[in-house]
Design an enzyme around this catalytic site. Structure first.
Site, PDB file in Angstrom:
ATOM      1  CB  CYS A  24      36.905 -59.258   9.995  1.00 15.65           C
ATOM      2  SG  CYS A  24      35.737 -59.068  10.912  1.00 15.65           S
ATOM      3  CG  HIS A  68      31.494 -65.614  15.411  1.00 16.26           C
ATOM      4  ND1 HIS A  68      32.092 -66.387  15.848  1.00 16.26           N
ATOM      5  CD2 HIS A  68      32.638 -64.371  16.035  1.00 16.26           C
ATOM      6  CE1 HIS A  68      33.485 -66.186  16.793  1.00 16.26           C
ATOM      7  NE2 HIS A  68      33.295 -65.453  16.473  1.00 16.26           N
ATOM      8  CD  GLU A  70      28.419 -68.463  13.547  1.00 19.32           C
ATOM      9  OE1 GLU A  70      28.677 -68.260  12.701  1.00 19.32           O
ATOM     10  OE2 GLU A  70      29.284 -69.658  13.506  1.00 19.32           O
ATOM     11  CB  CYS A  96      32.922 -70.741  18.244  1.00 15.96           C
ATOM     12  SG  CYS A  96      31.486 -68.779  18.407  1.00 15.96           S
ATOM     13  CB  CYS A  99      27.739 -69.475  16.906  1.00 12.17           C
ATOM     14  SG  CYS A  99      28.764 -67.717  16.831  1.00 12.17           S
ATOM     15  CE1 TYR A 117      38.910 -70.536  14.489  1.00 12.17           C
ATOM     16  CE2 TYR A 117      38.540 -71.529  16.669  1.00 12.17           C
ATOM     17  CZ  TYR A 117      38.890 -70.637  15.634  1.00 12.17           C
ATOM     18  OH  TYR A 117      39.517 -69.882  16.465  1.00 12.17           O
TER      19      TYR A 117
END
Length: 138
Positions: A24, A68, A70, A96, A99, A117
């Protein structure tokens, strides 16, 4: 520095190194799952197995099926036959909401992360569930 702080720092450093495996470009996130001072799983953000290693579309937007870090660590431990019950999850970035739900359901009791975040829903949910949440400040 006490032992807990020393180990927290080391495992977060390992999560940071692991994040570099991500393809990413917008954000590279790493996760290390630890139980009884043993690493039982790891993960980084990326596409599902068998997909192309491209996380963003031509406009730079993250593709909706990117996993993600996690989620990758939790699903990896599930496939291994190990249990995440009572484990600590070390993540480079706060989780998030989606997750956070996985973290709660997997029996993880402690989450240590390095960077916030912009959306705090995941951290808020973890705290509501009684999971110890630690932002590691160096």
């Amino acid at each position: 520095m006490d032992n807990k702080t020393k180990f927290d720092r080391s495992y977060l450093e390992m999560a940071s190194v692991w994040a570099k495996n991500s393809y990413c470009t917008r954000r590279q996130v790493g996760a290390i799952l630890v139980k009884d001072r043993m690493i039982i799983s790891d993960g980084y953000n990326g596409t599902p197995a068998g997909f192309e290693n491209i996380c963003e579309d031509e406009n730079g937007v993250t593709k909706p099926y990117v996993l993600h870090a996690e989620a990758n660590a939790i699903t990896k431990v599930a496939k291994s036959g190990n249990s995440s019950l009572g484990a600590t999850l070390y993540i480079t970035d706060s989780p998030c909401l989606e997750c956070a739900k996985l973290i709660i359901q997997s029996g993880i009791v402690r989450v240590v992360y390095a960077r916030d975040y912009r959306i705090t829903d995941g951290i808020d949910l973890l705290r509501r569930a009684g999971i110890e949440v630690v932002k590691f400040e160096d």
